[in-house]
Design an enzyme around this catalytic site. Structure first.
Site, PDB file in Angstrom:
ATOM      1  N   SER A 120      -2.407  61.857  43.244  1.00 40.41           N
ATOM      2  CA  SER A 120      -1.528  61.390  42.197  1.00 40.41           C
ATOM      3  C   SER A 120      -0.683  62.487  41.557  1.00 40.41           C
ATOM      4  O   SER A 120       0.245  62.200  40.814  1.00 40.41           O
ATOM      5  CB  SER A 120      -2.351  60.729  41.100  1.00 40.41           C
ATOM      6  OG  SER A 120      -3.247  61.662  40.491  1.00 40.41           O
ATOM      7  N   LYS A 173       1.649  68.173  35.286  1.00 40.01           N
ATOM      8  CA  LYS A 173       1.487  66.728  35.452  1.00 40.01           C
ATOM      9  C   LYS A 173       1.498  66.059  34.077  1.00 40.01           C
ATOM     10  O   LYS A 173       0.818  66.549  33.153  1.00 40.01           O
ATOM     11  CB  LYS A 173       0.151  66.483  36.170  1.00 40.01           C
ATOM     12  CG  LYS A 173      -0.149  65.065  36.579  1.00 40.01           C
ATOM     13  CD  LYS A 173      -1.462  65.024  37.375  1.00 40.01           C
ATOM     14  CE  LYS A 173      -1.758  63.661  37.943  1.00 40.01           C
ATOM     15  NZ  LYS A 173      -2.993  63.651  38.770  1.00 40.01           N
ATOM     16  N   SER A 232      -6.478  63.922  44.284  1.00 34.83           N
ATOM     17  CA  SER A 232      -5.133  63.956  43.704  1.00 34.83           C
ATOM     18  C   SER A 232      -4.513  65.344  43.563  1.00 34.83           C
ATOM     19  O   SER A 232      -3.315  65.438  43.268  1.00 34.83           O
ATOM     20  CB  SER A 232      -5.134  63.272  42.333  1.00 34.83           C
ATOM     21  OG  SER A 232      -5.270  61.883  42.480  1.00 34.83           O
TER      22      SER A 232
END
Lengths: 65, 470
Positions: free
Chosen positions: B156, B81, B180
């Site tokens: 996310s 990420k 997330s």
């Protein structure tokens, strides 16, 4: 505990130095209102000596290692 | 090479490289070939660094030839990420504001994985500043679900979920502040571990909410998550909230039976208003756990709605505080939904925020008492399978917050309590979308969750299924 009104939100945002329009204040009131309502049963009921660090103590007490 | 390396698990590929069954270059080429095939459909990567990855793979192979390889993941290519600081690299945090931000430090989690020998494939897409559960990003476009590209990945850690599911990387770091890691794990059919608050250092990971942020992996199996957690966990002088003490042998835990364990199913909230297919898969998952010898019992939990409300209050205020300077100087550079959610934090008085923080201890104590007789709990990660991108593209509309809160209502209580939770692929809907179940444990007892998850995965194949590019 009641949810803040758009008028109150506008004032708080001004104090924070991040002014918002009336429209945004109304949207914020709509967005955050349910959180105030969900927390209402807890708000104003906590014992005097309770502080946030109690979380760490409870967490450590449950550590299996 | 009889097996496409990219289709192997993290644990298997690391062993195969170490034992010279194939090279780091071959593993990297295999991932890059799949990335080239899938990226136009998924938008999972923020940056693809093919040449650098191949050069690093060659260096890893040279070290193996010289007998100087070290680390459990030597030569394994990974992508993470795009919020983990990596000195000298752009770390966009999924934002326009940090589009050109070059990190000057390397996050502790990333550094520990590098020390284990991993090499970098590039960086993965994410929700802007990790503040969104759907996978939409108004600056870089939505990430698409590999099982059906018309559907969301969840966020996310949207790129992490999609890239692991499509076998573009063997695993990926995500972060979980309100769900997330577990949301994209659930929507994309991969295994995601939200760690206990304090289990892995947050140093060098972009902050969203310092009281709720946790670092964790998305991978193909509980076994792979155990390997990664063991490498990343432990004290860190850069993050005083990261606990010390010995790191448990998580890999060993994944080999243990679950016979005789007691697993709780919440009597309410997590089983209310479920999509019928999610309800069916919960029942089927419970049946598997029972067949493996676990005792599954109903548990009565304290009011979870109060926990979700407290989580929302804490998250909104802390996020607004981190972003206050940019809210003043650059509000036009936020996407509409993220700006709206950050503005929510301005409306919460300090007293209310601190009450929500003060209540965390008693709330966790009440939860611990309620689950004292079980080893872990099981619950759906979300009430529905992945919605379509179109129907979830609510922007900053009046209904946006309620859509977000509905998607994350099963994950936020766990963040507020700081508990570990492992989302495992548990089935598929009739239309072919994955559904995950979350195992919820006691503070710092990730080993129990990995043990149960691995036992489930030994007798099911949901985690081994791979989406096909159309």
């Amino acid at each position: 505990m009641t949810r803040p009104t758009p008028k109150e939100i506008k004032a708080m945002a001004d104090v924070a130095g991040v002014p918002v329009s009336t429209e945004v204040a109304a949207r914020v009131a709509n967005s955050i209102g349910p959180a105030f309502e969900g927390f209402a049963a807890v708000a104003g009921t906590l014992p005097f000596d309770l502080e946030p660090a109690s979380f760490v103590l409870v967490q450590a007490a449950g550590d299996p290692t | 090479m009889s097996v496409e390396p990219a289709l192997m698990s993290l644990t298997s590929v690391a062993q195969a490289i170490a034992q010279k069954h194939f090279s780091s270059r071959e593993a990297t080429q295999s991932c890059l070939a799949r990335i080239a095939q899938w990226q136009p459909r998924l938008n999972a990567f923020m940056a693809i660094e093919a040449d650098q990855a191949l050069a690093a793979a060659d260096a890893a192979d040279a070290a193996i030839s010289k007998g100087t390889a070290s680390g459990a993941l030597h030569g394994v290519p990974l992508a993470h990420k795009d919020m983990y600081y990596d000195a000298g690299r752009v770390v966009s945090c999924g934002s326009k504001i940090r589009r050109d931000f070059v990190a000057t430090t390397t996050s502790t989690a990333l550094r520990r994985l590098k020390q284990a020998g991993t090499i970098r494939l590039g960086s993965l897409q994410m929700a802007e500043f990790a503040y969104g559960p759907t996978g939409h990003n108004s600056h870089y476009g939505p990430v698409h679900n590999p099982w059906n590209v018309d559907h969301i990945t969840g966020g996310s850690s949207s790129g992490s979920g999609a890239a692991v599911a499509a076998r573009l990387t063997f695993a990926a770091l995500g972060s979980d502040t309100g769900g997330s890691i577990r949301m994209p794990a659930h929507f994309c059919g991969v295994t995601g571990l939200k760690t206990t608050y304090g289990r892995i250092s947050r140093a060098g990971a972009m902050p969203l909410s310092q009281s709720l942020d946790t670092v964790g992996p998305l991978a193909r199996s509980a076994e792979d998550c155990a390997l990664l957690l063991g490498l990343m966990a432990g004290a860190d002088p850069q993050d005083p909230t990261a606990i010390g003490g010995p790191v448990p042998d998580y890999a060993a835990a994944t080999r243990e039976s679950i016979a005789g364990l007691s697993i709780g199913v919440p009597a309410a909230f997590y089983v209310d208003d479920l999509d019928p297919e999610v309800g069916r898969i919960l029942d089927e998952t419970i049946a598997v756990l029972k067949r493996e010898g676990a005792n599954v019992v109903e548990v009565e939990l304290p009011d979870q709605r109060q926990l979700t409300a407290a989580c929302q209050l804490v998250l909104a205020v802390e996020a607004a505080a981190f972003h206050r300077r940019w809210l003043i100087e650059r509000p036009q550079d936020y996407g509409p939904q993220v700006l709206m959610r950050l503005q929510n934090g301005l409306a919460i008085p300090g007293v209310t925020y601190l009450e929500a923080m003060r209540w965390r201890g008693p709330a966790l104590a009440a939860h611990n008492a309620a689950v004292a007789k079980v080893d872990a709990m099981i619950a759906p990660a979300a009430p529905v399978a992945a919605p379509t991108i179109a129907e979830s593209d609510v922007g900053n509309s009046p209904e946006a917050e309620s859509v977000i809160q509905r998607l994350t209502r099963f994950t936020r209580p766990i963040n507020y309590l700081g508990l570990p939770s492992l989302s495992i692929p548990a089935g598929f809907t009739r239309s072919g979308l994955p559904v995950g179940m979350q195992l919820i444990g006691r503070s710092f007892d990730e080993a129990m969750l990995l043990r149960i998850g691995a036992a489930f995965q030994r007798v099911t194949d949901f985690h081994d299924r791979v989406p096909n590019p159309a």
